[in-house]
Design an enzyme around this catalytic site. Structure first.
Site, PDB file in Angstrom:
ATOM      1  N   HIS A 187       0.818  -1.210   0.000  1.00  0.00           N
ATOM      2  CA  HIS A 187       0.000   0.000   0.000  1.00  0.00           C
ATOM      3  C   HIS A 187       0.857   1.269   0.000  1.00  0.00           C
ATOM      4  CE1 HIS A 187      -2.846   2.844   2.268  1.00  0.00           C
ATOM      5  NE2 HIS A 187      -3.374   2.665   1.068  1.00  0.00           N
TER       6      HIS A 187
ATOM      7  N   GLU B 277       0.158  -0.628  -4.602  1.00  0.00           N
ATOM      8  CA  GLU B 277      -0.913   0.349  -4.802  1.00  0.00           C
ATOM      9  C   GLU B 277      -0.256   1.713  -4.720  1.00  0.00           C
ATOM     10  OE1 GLU B 277      -4.229   3.010  -3.094  1.00  0.00           O
ATOM     11  OE2 GLU B 277      -2.154   2.703  -2.489  1.00  0.00           O
TER      12      GLU B 277
ATOM     13  N   LYS C   3      -6.809   9.856  -7.788  1.00  0.00           N
ATOM     14  CA  LYS C   3      -7.245  10.703  -6.667  1.00  0.00           C
ATOM     15  C   LYS C   3      -7.945  11.951  -7.220  1.00  0.00           C
ATOM     16  CE  LYS C   3      -6.005   8.830  -2.671  1.00  0.00           C
ATOM     17  NZ  LYS C   3      -7.065   8.255  -1.848  1.00  0.00           N
TER      18      LYS C   3
ATOM     19  N   ASP D 295       0.304  -1.968   4.361  1.00  0.00           N
ATOM     20  CA  ASP D 295       1.467  -1.096   4.559  1.00  0.00           C
ATOM     21  C   ASP D 295       2.717  -1.903   4.923  1.00  0.00           C
ATOM     22  OD1 ASP D 295       0.015   1.309   4.234  1.00  0.00           O
ATOM     23  OD2 ASP D 295      -0.558   1.352   6.352  1.00  0.00           O
TER      24      ASP D 295
HETATM   25  O1  G3P Z   1      -6.550   1.773  -2.530  1.00  0.00           O
HETATM   26  C1  G3P Z   1      -6.774   1.495  -1.197  1.00  0.00           C
HETATM   27  C2  G3P Z   1      -6.520   2.662  -0.297  1.00  0.00           C
HETATM   28  O2  G3P Z   1      -5.304   3.234  -0.662  1.00  0.00           O
HETATM   29  C3  G3P Z   1      -7.598   3.714  -0.348  1.00  0.00           C
HETATM   30  O3  G3P Z   1      -7.457   4.683   0.635  1.00  0.00           O
HETATM   31  O4  G3P Z   1      -6.794   6.899   1.502  1.00  0.00           O
HETATM   32  O5  G3P Z   1      -5.167   5.037   1.540  1.00  0.00           O
HETATM   33  O6  G3P Z   1      -5.804   6.105  -0.608  1.00  0.00           O
HETATM   34  P1  G3P Z   1      -6.256   5.705   0.765  1.00  0.00           P
HETATM   35 CA    CA Z   2      -4.644   4.850  -2.143  1.00  0.00          CA
END
Ligand code: G3P
Ligand code: CA
Length: 243
Positions: free
Chosen positions: A7, A34, A111, A229
């Site tokens: 992540h 990600e 985003k 993470d």
């Molecule tokens: O893609 C999963 C997660 O990353 C979504 O939330 O706020 O960490 O981007 P965030």
């Molecule tokens: Ca994300």
């Protein structure tokens, strides 16, 4: 087998959304990563979570008001200041160049829920096509209009809706927008929902799976993938699960 996606890279151990974090994910044995993308003032796709550089760099301001040159001067080492060298905000192109050296899957989160970046979908897809990464990329977003737009631009690239409030039969919703997967917050993804979704042919990749107990729970039902993470911890735990 449950795939492991790092992540924002290995965000628990390295500065999030930086090459250092992505490389650590690969070293740890993750299957993919990600990352989050936003658009600079001069229209470059950069990898950063927030709409501003304030939290994760030594600079200030909105990405949309800064040029790539200005953004490249910033130190993105964030809370990992002990790292000796300066850490930079990468462009998506730089991540794609590095992906030539490995087989990592890349989950790109658009985003654009707060700032409607013009042409973000077109720019991301044209980079995916340029590198021939149609089979190695998954586009996700909390902005579902945006992923549907991506599907219409190129149905070869997988899309996945992100969501964090409980949905009734989310796999039916996913099918209705031609998504092959859902990316729910784990808080709204009980085992039964994950299993039913996978049975319906819709993969489930919940976020953010950081505790050992959550990892074990999801490995035991063979959830499609987890977004974590801590990829090193997840990979080690998965190995012990498979023995
Ligand atoms: O893609 C999963 C997660 O990353 C979504 O939330 O706020 O960490 O981007 P965030
Ligand atoms: Ca994300």
């Amino acid at each position: 087998m449950t795939l492991i996606f790092a992540h924002r890279g290995s965000a628990g151990t390295h500065p999030e959304n930086t090459m250092e974090a992505f490389m650590e994910g690969e070293r740890a044995g993750a299957d993919g990563m990600e990352l989050d993308v936003q658009l600079t003032k001069d229209g470059e796709v950069v990898v950063i979570h927030d709409e501003t550089v304030d939290r994760t760099t030594n600079g200030k301001g909105f990405i949309k008001d800064l040029t790539l040159k200005e953004i490249k001067k910033l130190d993105a080492s964030f809370k990992f200041k002990k790292l000796l060298q300066k850490v930079r905000i990468p462009t998506l192109r730089e991540v794609f160049d590095w992906m030539k050296t490995n087989e990592m899957i890349c989950n790109i989160e658009l985003k654009n829920g707060i700032i409607p970046y013009p042409q973000l979908e077109e720019k991301v897809l044209s980079l995916i096509e340029e590198y021939g990464y149609q089979d190695r990329t998954i586009i996700s977003s909390f902005n579902h209009y945006s992923i549907v737009h991506c599907y219409r631009l190129n149905p070869e690239v997988e899309i996945a809706p992100l969501y964090s409030n409980g949905l009734f039969m989310p796999w039916v919703y996913a099918q209705s927008i031609n998504a092959k997967a859902i990316h729910p917050n784990v808080k709204v993804a009980p085992d039964a929902l994950i299993i039913d979704s996978m049975k319906a042919g819709i993969a489930v990749r919940p976020y953010t799976i950081n505790s050992e107990s959550l990892m074990k729970r999801l490995f035991s039902i063979q959830c499609s993938a987890i977004i974590t993470d801590y990829p090193e911890k997840a990979v080690k735990l998965r190995e012990s699960f498979e023995v």
